[in-house]
Scaffold this motif. Structure first.
Motif, PDB file in Angstrom:
ATOM      1  N   LEU A   1      -7.453   3.740   3.518  1.00 33.60           N
ATOM      2  CA  LEU A   1      -7.417   3.766   2.082  1.00 33.60           C
ATOM      3  C   LEU A   1      -8.630   2.961   1.488  1.00 33.60           C
ATOM      4  O   LEU A   1      -8.931   1.893   1.858  1.00 33.60           O
ATOM      5  CB  LEU A   1      -6.161   2.769   1.367  1.00 33.60           C
ATOM      6  CG  LEU A   1      -4.918   3.606   1.925  1.00 33.60           C
ATOM      7  CD1 LEU A   1      -3.748   2.535   1.234  1.00 33.60           C
ATOM      8  CD2 LEU A   1      -4.732   4.847   1.583  1.00 33.60           C
TER       9      LEU A   1
ATOM     10  N   ASP B   1      -7.304   8.313   1.895  1.00 35.21           N
ATOM     11  CA  ASP B   1      -6.988   8.482   0.556  1.00 35.21           C
ATOM     12  C   ASP B   1      -7.495   7.286  -0.228  1.00 35.21           C
ATOM     13  O   ASP B   1      -8.212   6.318   0.239  1.00 35.21           O
ATOM     14  CB  ASP B   1      -5.138   8.341   0.380  1.00 35.21           C
ATOM     15  CG  ASP B   1      -4.622   8.960  -0.927  1.00 35.21           C
ATOM     16  OD1 ASP B   1      -5.576   9.438  -1.615  1.00 35.21           O
ATOM     17  OD2 ASP B   1      -3.518   8.856  -0.975  1.00 35.21           O
ATOM     18  N   SER B   2      -7.210   7.468  -1.744  1.00 30.53           N
ATOM     19  CA  SER B   2      -8.139   6.430  -2.537  1.00 30.53           C
ATOM     20  C   SER B   2      -7.150   5.202  -2.906  1.00 30.53           C
ATOM     21  O   SER B   2      -5.875   5.658  -3.255  1.00 30.53           O
ATOM     22  CB  SER B   2      -8.728   7.336  -3.767  1.00 30.53           C
ATOM     23  OG  SER B   2      -7.677   7.942  -4.349  1.00 30.53           O
ATOM     24  N   LEU B   3      -7.809   4.131  -3.111  1.00 31.04           N
ATOM     25  CA  LEU B   3      -7.274   3.228  -4.017  1.00 31.04           C
ATOM     26  C   LEU B   3      -7.687   3.300  -5.438  1.00 31.04           C
ATOM     27  O   LEU B   3      -8.758   3.674  -5.851  1.00 31.04           O
ATOM     28  CB  LEU B   3      -7.482   1.859  -3.511  1.00 31.04           C
ATOM     29  CG  LEU B   3      -7.131   1.601  -2.041  1.00 31.04           C
ATOM     30  CD1 LEU B   3      -7.892   0.349  -1.471  1.00 31.04           C
ATOM     31  CD2 LEU B   3      -5.479   1.310  -2.171  1.00 31.04           C
TER      32      LEU B   3
ATOM     33  N   ASN C   1      -3.268   7.060  -7.658  1.00 28.94           N
ATOM     34  CA  ASN C   1      -2.425   6.331  -7.339  1.00 28.94           C
ATOM     35  C   ASN C   1      -2.065   5.014  -7.838  1.00 28.94           C
ATOM     36  O   ASN C   1      -1.477   4.403  -7.441  1.00 28.94           O
ATOM     37  CB  ASN C   1      -2.855   5.965  -5.630  1.00 28.94           C
ATOM     38  CG  ASN C   1      -2.869   7.111  -4.732  1.00 28.94           C
ATOM     39  OD1 ASN C   1      -2.062   8.018  -4.837  1.00 28.94           O
ATOM     40  ND2 ASN C   1      -4.036   7.305  -4.247  1.00 28.94           N
TER      41      ASN C   1
ATOM     42  N   PHE D   1       0.801  -1.239   0.076  1.00 27.72           N
ATOM     43  CA  PHE D   1       0.028   0.089   0.091  1.00 27.72           C
ATOM     44  C   PHE D   1       0.856   1.287   0.000  1.00 27.72           C
ATOM     45  O   PHE D   1       1.935   1.518   0.714  1.00 27.72           O
ATOM     46  CB  PHE D   1      -0.937  -0.078   1.366  1.00 27.72           C
ATOM     47  CG  PHE D   1      -2.044  -0.989   1.268  1.00 27.72           C
ATOM     48  CD1 PHE D   1      -3.205  -0.827   0.302  1.00 27.72           C
ATOM     49  CD2 PHE D   1      -1.739  -2.128   2.064  1.00 27.72           C
ATOM     50  CE1 PHE D   1      -4.157  -1.884   0.163  1.00 27.72           C
ATOM     51  CE2 PHE D   1      -2.853  -3.176   1.682  1.00 27.72           C
ATOM     52  CZ  PHE D   1      -3.877  -2.964   0.693  1.00 27.72           C
TER      53      PHE D   1
END
Length: 275
Positions: free
Chosen positions: A122, A173-175, A193, A115
């Motif tokens: 996430l 935060d984003s995946l 990301n 990650f």
């Protein structure tokens, strides 16, 4: 890294298919948080069972008030599960978990996923104002509690975690659900990301396209369903399965390049078909 699933009040039989798939991909540290009444259901599976009643003293009172509501309290419990996860992590000082919904299949050993920021929660955003929390990395109970403190009880879990994404940007935060794309602000937000993974996560729309939607929502064969909210239209792309070390792995093809898919949200609940 622990994988934590939650099954509250309502039996979801397909959860055992999920467990079997996790074992196929060598995920051994699996925790199921559930009602005591379901304990025997997991006897033949090597998982760790945590009784929700031991985490939430007034849990049975909550359930009594939900039994006559839509699907045994579906909307309430989809959000409430995060309170349960918080209590579990806080009580046992648990760090670094992956939470998946019971119809989300993972096609990797989660310890192999690097990650990009293990200090943040996430999640998968699939549009400007929606998070589908089918798969989520939670680093610690403190950050999860910050999210819960922002929850608006009049909103569902998808809306609340979307708000957390914006209001707690230093902690959330984003995946990536698609290749990095800067063509517009929204797609950039949910793909930024990708460079850290070179593979993608499924919020829900890929699993819905490949397998259709929950038959309780729409009857008949809904394979090929295009999610009306997701900013990515996956019907434009080809999907294939590869056999790698006797394991089925899904891939998406974009511009003749193959990209592995970490997970699929099997909204139709027919998990066996995708194992």
């Amino acid at each position: 890294m622990q994988i934590v699933m939650v099954m509250l009040n309502n039996l979801q039989p397909y959860i055992v298919d999920n467990i079997q798939n996790l074992k196929i991909h060598n995920n051994e540290d699996v925790v199921i948080i559930t009602d005591k009444k379901f304990n025997n259901y997991f006897d033949k599976y090597q998982v760790n069972i945590i009784n929700v009643e031991d985490l939430i003293p007034d849990y049975n009172k909550l359930i009594c008030n939900l039994n006559n509501t839509f699907r045994g309290g579906f909307w309430k419990l989809t959000s409430y599960r995060f309170n349960v996860i918080y209590e579990y992590m806080n009580k046992y000082n648990i760090q670094n978990i992956i939470h998946i919904e019971n119809d989300v299949l993972i096609y990797k050993n989660v310890n192999s996923i690097r990650f990009h920021n293990m200090n943040k929660l996430l999640l998968t955003m699939d549009s400007k104002n929606r998070c589908i929390p089918g798969i989520m990395f939670i680093p610690n109970p403190t950050i999860l509690k910050k999210c819960l403190d922002l929850f608006n009880p009049s909103l569902n879990d998808m809306q609340n975690f979307s708000n957390c994404y914006y209001r707690l940007s230093e902690h959330v935060d984003s995946l990536p659900i698609f290749l990095e794309d800067s063509t517009n602000d929204v797609s950039n937000m949910i793909t930024k990301n990708f460079k850290y993974y070179n593979c993608i996560f499924d919020a829900a729309a890929i699993g819905q396209y490949l397998g259709g939607v929950d038959p309780r929502n729409k009857s008949g064969d809904t394979t090929g369903f295009v999610n009306e909210t997701c900013v990515i239209d996956y019907s434009k792309y080809k999907f294939i399965w590869k056999n790698e070390n006797d394991k089925k792995i899904p891939y998406m093809i974009v511009n003749n390049n193959e990209y592995s898919i970490v997970n699929l949200h099997i909204h139709c609940k027919n998990l066996k078909k995708f194992i």
